[in-house]
Design an enzyme around this catalytic site. Structure first.
Site, PDB file in Angstrom:
ATOM      1  N   ASP A 192       0.802  -1.323   0.028  1.00 26.44           N
ATOM      2  CA  ASP A 192      -0.013  -0.204  -0.022  1.00 26.44           C
ATOM      3  C   ASP A 192       0.668   1.385   0.110  1.00 26.44           C
ATOM      4  OD1 ASP A 192      -2.199   1.399   0.085  1.00 26.44           O
ATOM      5  OD2 ASP A 192      -2.739   1.058   1.996  1.00 26.44           O
TER       6      ASP A 192
ATOM      7  N   HIS B  58       2.907   3.267  -8.965  1.00 27.62           N
ATOM      8  CA  HIS B  58       2.705   1.812  -9.211  1.00 27.62           C
ATOM      9  C   HIS B  58       3.999   1.257 -10.005  1.00 27.62           C
ATOM     10  CE1 HIS B  58      -1.272   2.335  -7.693  1.00 27.62           C
ATOM     11  NE2 HIS B  58      -1.638   2.666  -8.652  1.00 27.62           N
TER      12      HIS B  58
ATOM     13  N   LEU C 228      11.128 -20.831  -3.820  1.00 26.56           N
ATOM     14  CA  LEU C 228      10.391 -20.092  -3.104  1.00 26.56           C
ATOM     15  C   LEU C 228       9.149 -20.091  -4.077  1.00 26.56           C
ATOM     16  CD1 LEU C 228       9.636 -17.284  -1.486  1.00 26.56           C
ATOM     17  CD2 LEU C 228      10.305 -15.993  -3.499  1.00 26.56           C
TER      18      LEU C 228
HETATM   19  C1  FPP Z   1      -1.667   0.243  -3.321  1.00 26.20           C
HETATM   20  O1  FPP Z   1      -1.090   1.517  -3.615  1.00 26.20           O
HETATM   21  C2  FPP Z   1      -1.031  -0.666  -4.401  1.00 26.20           C
HETATM   22  C3  FPP Z   1      -1.896  -1.322  -5.335  1.00 26.20           C
HETATM   23  C4  FPP Z   1      -3.438  -1.130  -5.492  1.00 26.20           C
HETATM   24  C5  FPP Z   1      -1.351  -2.008  -6.340  1.00 26.20           C
HETATM   25  C6  FPP Z   1      -0.188  -2.846  -6.106  1.00 26.20           C
HETATM   26  C7  FPP Z   1       0.688  -2.731  -7.584  1.00 26.20           C
HETATM   27  C8  FPP Z   1       1.999  -2.853  -7.838  1.00 26.20           C
HETATM   28  C9  FPP Z   1       2.819  -2.785  -6.629  1.00 26.20           C
HETATM   29  C10 FPP Z   1       2.636  -2.773  -8.886  1.00 26.20           C
HETATM   30  C11 FPP Z   1       2.318  -3.748  -9.870  1.00 26.20           C
HETATM   31  C12 FPP Z   1       2.360  -5.326  -9.351  1.00 26.20           C
HETATM   32  C13 FPP Z   1       3.066  -6.139  -9.927  1.00 26.20           C
HETATM   33  C14 FPP Z   1       2.894  -7.453  -9.397  1.00 26.20           C
HETATM   34  C15 FPP Z   1       4.036  -5.973 -10.925  1.00 26.20           C
HETATM   35  P1  FPP Z   1      -2.427   2.715  -3.749  1.00 26.20           P
HETATM   36  O2  FPP Z   1      -2.655   3.157  -5.135  1.00 26.20           O
HETATM   37  O3  FPP Z   1      -3.566   2.138  -2.963  1.00 26.20           O
HETATM   38  O4  FPP Z   1      -1.735   3.855  -2.782  1.00 26.20           O
HETATM   39  P2  FPP Z   1      -2.600   5.183  -1.683  1.00 26.20           P
HETATM   40  O5  FPP Z   1      -3.073   4.204  -0.806  1.00 26.20           O
HETATM   41  O6  FPP Z   1      -1.226   5.693  -1.311  1.00 26.20           O
HETATM   42  O7  FPP Z   1      -3.372   5.703  -3.009  1.00 26.20           O
END
Ligand code: FPP
Length: 243
Positions: A22, A39, A133
């Site tokens: 997050d 992201h 893993l």
């Molecule tokens: C949360 O941050 C993150 C996500 C909803 C997506 C997670 C995705 C990645 C780490 C990148 C792609 C993944 C892979 C496996 C290649 P948020 O957008 O909710 O952040 P915020 O709460 O600060 O708005």
């Protein structure tokens, strides 16, 4: 007698670490960048964390990459996230395989689209026998949806006369979950200071230790994983038993 080598004093890492990644959006906002930039950096943190987990001897690493609820985000952001996922699957599979990593995806993959589903199926079959893993990516995943789906599958077995209602127990239920055969998480980490489970591994996380850290996901890496595991080792796990 020679003193025992110091690594023998090091506690074993948790078998299964699961992470709610997050804070990508906040990371980008703090730098005046679009959310996608967060992201993108988040995908780099995924690579670092997978490598660190393998080197530390973690057996299973589950990453919450896209929740059932994330489909409600603006279409452009969903497209960008799917694009990153596609890039990750295309670009990383050979590397995962070379490093002995088995990939498994949990979630409602039918919603991901045929090209991503095909990439997932290829990656899962290519890496199926790897043992260093297990990397579990939770994609289009929701814990409640998974539990309902397991109940529906058990109901089908009952309706087909394969089992009786009285045969329904925890083992049979678990066998119908996306995570069948994967041990429950010992440690669930959530980054970015939020302290919620957000529909992640609801059944499987029943006895997991929860560690909430302030670091935003794009800044996560080996040091943060080691720190969280240190906190985990300081906990007294009792599984509901007496102290
Ligand atoms: C949360 O941050 C993150 C996500 C909803 C997506 C997670 C995705 C990645 C780490 C990148 C792609 C993944 C892979 C496996 C290649 P948020 O957008 O909710 O952040 P915020 O709460 O600060 O708005």
């Amino acid at each position: 007698m020679e003193p025992a080598p110091s690594h023998l004093d090091t506690p074993l890492p948790p078998v299964h670490v699961a992470i709610i990644m997050d804070g990508n959006g906040r990371w980008a906002k703090a730098r005046g960048l679009p959310r996608t930039a967060g992201h993108k950096r988040g995908a780099e943190a995924v690579r670092r964390t997978v490598e660190a987990a393998r080197e530390m001897g973690v057996s299973t690493l589950t990453l919450y990459a896209f929740s059932s609820e994330n489909w409600k985000r603006p279409a452009g952001e969903v497209t960008d996230l799917m694009g990153l996922l596609r890039l990750y699957l295309r670009g990383e599979i050979n590397n995962l395989h070379k490093n002995g990593i088995r990939l498994k995806v949990i979630g409602d993959r039918r919603r991901l689209g045929p090209d991503i589903t095909a990439l997932i199926e290829d990656a899962e079959s290519k890496t199926a026998d790897n043992t260093a893993l297990t990397l579990v990516l939770a994609l289009s995943y929701g814990g409640r949806q998974e539990v309902v789906e397991a109940a529906r599958r058990l109901a089908l077995d009952v309706a087909a006369g394969l089992i009786l209602p009285d045969d329904v127990d925890e083992d049979r239920f678990e066998a119908k979950l996306f995570t069948a055969g994967i041990p429950d998480p010992d440690l669930i980490i959530r980054t970015s200071g939020e302290q919620r489970i957000s529909n992640f591994l609801l059944w499987q996380g029943a006895y997991a230790e929860l560690v909430f850290i302030e670091t935003l996901w794009p800044d996560f890496g080996r040091t943060e994983l080691e720190d969280a595991i240190r906190v985990f080792h300081g906990r007294d796990r009792r599984y509901g038993g007496a102290r």
